[in-house]
Write a protein that holds these residues in place. Structure first.
Motif, PDB file in Angstrom:
ATOM      1  N   TYR A   1       0.727  -1.484  -0.227  1.00  0.00           N
ATOM      2  CA  TYR A   1       0.005  -0.219  -0.253  1.00  0.00           C
ATOM      3  C   TYR A   1       1.202   0.920  -0.113  1.00  0.00           C
ATOM      4  O   TYR A   1       0.474   2.430  -0.345  1.00  0.00           O
TER       5      TYR A   1
ATOM      6  N   LYS B   1       3.718   1.518  -1.085  1.00  0.00           N
ATOM      7  CA  LYS B   1       4.458   1.675  -2.416  1.00  0.00           C
ATOM      8  C   LYS B   1       3.446   2.673  -3.586  1.00  0.00           C
ATOM      9  O   LYS B   1       3.559   2.963  -4.228  1.00  0.00           O
ATOM     10  N   LEU B   2       2.439   1.982  -3.944  1.00  0.00           N
ATOM     11  CA  LEU B   2       0.681   1.899  -4.486  1.00  0.00           C
ATOM     12  C   LEU B   2       0.608   3.331  -4.187  1.00  0.00           C
ATOM     13  O   LEU B   2       0.307   4.071  -5.314  1.00  0.00           O
ATOM     14  N   LEU B   3       0.736   4.037  -3.066  1.00  0.00           N
ATOM     15  CA  LEU B   3       0.133   4.783  -2.808  1.00  0.00           C
ATOM     16  C   LEU B   3       1.301   6.263  -2.362  1.00  0.00           C
ATOM     17  O   LEU B   3       0.365   7.328  -3.464  1.00  0.00           O
TER      18      LEU B   3
ATOM     19  N   ALA C   1       4.251   5.539  -5.768  1.00  0.00           N
ATOM     20  CA  ALA C   1       4.767   5.272  -7.008  1.00  0.00           C
ATOM     21  C   ALA C   1       3.870   6.525  -7.689  1.00  0.00           C
ATOM     22  O   ALA C   1       3.634   7.951  -6.951  1.00  0.00           O
ATOM     23  N   GLU C   2       4.106   6.782  -9.305  1.00  0.00           N
ATOM     24  CA  GLU C   2       4.298   7.913  -9.442  1.00  0.00           C
ATOM     25  C   GLU C   2       2.649   8.867  -9.788  1.00  0.00           C
ATOM     26  O   GLU C   2       1.894   7.606 -10.423  1.00  0.00           O
TER      27      GLU C   2
END
Lengths: 188, 558
Positions: A180, A182-184, A187-188
């Motif tokens: 989460y 990394k995702l939120l 990440a660009e």
């Protein structure tokens, strides 16, 4: 080549040891008839919710209520000097057990007693020794002595249990947090 | 060909393979929560703990996590990737996506499984959902209170009777066995599901899952806190305490690792828990944007499912059963999902005293949420397929879906005796079908689409990269794992299932219904093919890649 052979030998040795230790354990848990014949069996306790016992082996099933409650965590010394009553039928561990002896031929056990003279503890195992008398159908009787093995049911969370529990829970939470994050945020 | 090249013919509705092209997930987290919501179901709370306790306790987690890494996550990646690939080509249903990925019409017909499985499972899953809601309401209104029934044997009897009445276990018929109330609740639950699905991917499913998943987590935390503070409720049974309950679940038995059954059970649990081979992920992923990440999303959805399964399911269920009922009863009920959920837990809550009613309501409401987030995911693939195949729009697609589901669910509810009908559909479609579809999807991905190409496709827009060792895993390890699992499973279950179908009329009706659905769905694939052909949309859909990029050899050498 040498290494393979060593591994193979080690494997065979380990298998033999495992088999022999298992055979030894079984051979030391038995009911002996007056004629000297040994019937391999193990003793189990259950809470159903009253406490029951069952002696089970290839050639016999004996079941009944326990005269006193036992604590699975501690020991079975409370049974020393007690007489267990064998019933013809017994609800044990959710199953309806019929007491029978099948050597030679299947004969139902109508009633009986098992008197425990001695309880010894070896690690996580307990050995109960004593004598028994069974009344079989058609008025026959069977008696002798027994030495039965049973295991302590220590369900308390062990150190390894803690490790597996915490590692599993921490593992899935850390994976989820990593994902989460990394995702939120990453990440660009 | 591009979407602009397609010319609409007079008298025909929209030109895209379906109207779903305009649908997309609103947020990055939306699709993850929806996929995780689909995966988190009753099995996380009721099946996983029983499997773990019966197969080595803590030691079970070794094969479990290995299976997660070697089976669950890679198959998930394959499905996410194929789904997004299909979406790019304007397809949203498993038959047309598999046709595009597998480059053959045959896969369109095989892909019918990706519609049949979620739809047929929904026939009974919504019914189970209604049971959960019924129990939650009964706890909220104080109707379900076993504490007055006396001792545990009397409570057990009463709990069995309530369950039997709720589901109509003893007799067939909607009115029989007192399950009319369940029927009414099913109708409400079904209407909620259809409304959510009709509202669309972003407006219905995503919004609902964004609300339901955190609510489910809060409910789980409330129940967990209560379970962990139970202590030793009955001093006359000092060994029945929380630590004993946790030990019952987590103490490792390393001998179990030498038993192949443990490894099969672990792989099976992961497989069913993550909803792979179900036809849902492939459909959900098709609504992602072209450059959306699928690699991290796949892992995140799996991780979310694992949080619910391991940290809530693994801590709550058997621990509380052990504390109040002891090891014997906990062992007996561990293998039975319905038995544990609907017969044992009411007894557990009755032992908790006054707070038990509140905890009971929270628990069954949580199960209801877990069930509804799963069931909406079962309707969506079918709806997408009906839209895609028939091209009549969302309202018409929904109407067809409702007709199918009314027939299927009505039969499930009518033939409720012994739950034979439900069990038959669950076994043949919800279990066997999933193995078959997962194997087909994996083979299509690894051997036809090609592992290298598949991983490249997955890497488009990915926030993390798939580690290199997953190439042989996807090509050999995962398929081998699935084949072994399928073989062992078939040998141990199929003869019994076949015999059951031979003996039970309700089972025969269930098989008949499934067969009729397959025929109808295949017919729709044919109609869909004709429709797309008329519009000049080929097997590969819109924006077909040129020969240079599409005709390369499949497999690792791609």
């Amino acid at each position: 080549m040498m290494k393979k052979r060593t591994i193979l030998r080690f494997f065979i040795l380990a298998t033999l040891l495992l088999c022999s230790s298992s055979a030894w354990a079984q051979g030391h848990s038995y009911l002996k008839t007056a004629a000297g014949k040994s019937l391999q069996a193990e003793l189990e306790f259950h809470r159903d919710p009253h406490q029951t016992f069952a002696v089970r082996g290839d050639n016999l099933v004996l079941a009944g209520d326990l005269p006193v409650n036992v604590n699975y965590d501690f020991d079975y010394s409370v049974l020393e000097g007690q007489t267990l009553t064998v019933d013809g039928e017994q609800q044990h561990g959710g199953r309806n057990l019929v007491s029978i002896v099948t050597s030679p031929g299947e004969v139902r056990v109508e009633s009986g007693t098992m008197t425990i003279n001695k309880v010894t503890k070896e690690g996580e195992k307990a050995f109960l020794e004593g004598t028994y008398e069974l009344t079989l159908e058609e008025g026959k009787t069977l008696s002798g002595e027994f030495k039965l093995h049973t295991q302590f049911r220590d369900y308390n969370l062990s150190s390894l249990g803690w490790v597996f529990m915490l590692a599993s829970i921490a593992g899935v939470w850390l994976l989820a947090i990593f994902c989460y994050k990394k995702l939120l945020f990453d990440a660009e | 060909m591009s979407s602009e090249d397609i010319v609409e013919k007079p008298g025909e509705p929209e030109i895209n393979p379906n109207q779903g092209q305009s649908q997309q997930w609103g947020t990055k987290v939306g699709v993850i929560l929806a996929v995780a919501g689909s995966a988190v179901g009753l099995g996380n709370f009721l099946r996983f703990p029983g499997q773990a306790a019966a197969n080595g306790g803590g030691a079970f987690m070794v094969p479990y996590f290995i299976a997660l890494l070697l089976v669950g996550i890679p198959i998930g990646w394959a499905e996410w990737t194929m789904g997004r690939y299909g979406g790019k080509r304007g397809f949203h249903s498993a038959p047309f996506i598999l046709g595009a990925v597998g480059k053959s019409r045959v896969f369109r017909y095989i892909g019918v499984l990706g519609v049949l499985i979620p739809m047929a499972v929904s026939f009974y899953y919504t019914y189970i959902e209604a049971w959960c809601l019924d129990y939650a309401i009964m706890y909220m209104t104080g109707e379900l209170d076993l504490s007055a029934a006396g001792g545990i044997p009397e409570q057990t009897e009463m709990a069995s009777k309530i369950f039997s009445d709720t589901v109509g276990l003893k007799t067939n018929g909607i009115h029989a066995g007192g399950n009319l109330r369940t029927f009414v609740l099913w109708a409400i639950v079904f209407a909620i599901n259809i409304t959510l699905v009709y509202r669309g991917i972003s407006g219905g499913i995503e919004k609902f899952c964004q609300l339901a998943m955190p609510t489910m987590a809060v409910c789980a935390v409330i129940v967990l806190l209560r379970v962990l503070t139970l202590g030793t409720p009955d001093p006359s049974f000092p060994d029945q305490n929380v630590m004993g309950g946790l030990g019952f679940m987590w103490n490792p038995n390393f001998h179990a690792l030498a038993n192949p059954q443990t490894w099969i059970a672990a792989a099976g649990q992961i497989f069913f828990s993550l909803s792979v081979g179900f036809g849902v992920i492939i459909n959900y992923a098709s609504y992602m944007k072209k450059d959306s990440d699928v690699v991290l999303s796949g892992v995140t959805a799996a991780a979310t499912n694992e949080v619910f399964e391991v940290s809530f399911g693994g801590m709550i269920t058997l621990t509380s059963a052990f504390v109040f009922l002891g090891a014997t009863q906990a062992t007996l009920v561990a293998g039975s999902t319905f038995g544990l959920g609907f017969n044992t837990f009411p007894i557990v809550f009755a032992q908790m005293g006054g707070l038990g009613k509140i905890i009971g309501a929270v628990w069954f409401f949580m199960l209801f949420l877990a069930a509804i987030t799963s069931s909406i995911s079962m309707y969506q693939p079918s709806l997408a397929f009906f839209e895609e195949a028939l091209g009549k729009g969302r309202a018409a697609g929904t109407a067809i879906l409702v007709v199918f589901c009314l027939i299927g669910s009505f039969m499930t509810m009518y033939f409720s005796k012994g739950l034979v009908f439900l069990d038959t559909v669950d076994s043949w479609v919800g279990t066997l079908g999933i193995y078959v579809l997962a194997m087909i999807q994996l083979c299509v991905f690894s051997y036809i689409f090609g592992v290298n190409r598949g991983i490249d496709e997955a890497h488009e827009g990915a926030h993390i990269r798939i580690p290199g060792f997953y190439k042989p895993v996807l090509a050999f390890v995962s398929p081998a794992f699935l084949v072994i699992l399928f073989g062992v499973f078939s040998v141990s279950n199929l003869p019994k299932w076949v015999e059951n179908v031979g003996n039970e009329p309700a089972a025969q009706y269930a098989i008949g219904l499934v067969a009729a659905c397959i025929v109808a769905l295949c017919g729709m694939v044919y109609v869909g093919e004709q429709r797309l052909e008329r519009r000049g949309i080929g097997l590969l859909g819109i924006d077909e890649p040129g020969p240079s990029s599409d005709s390369g050899p499949a497999g690792l050498d791609d």
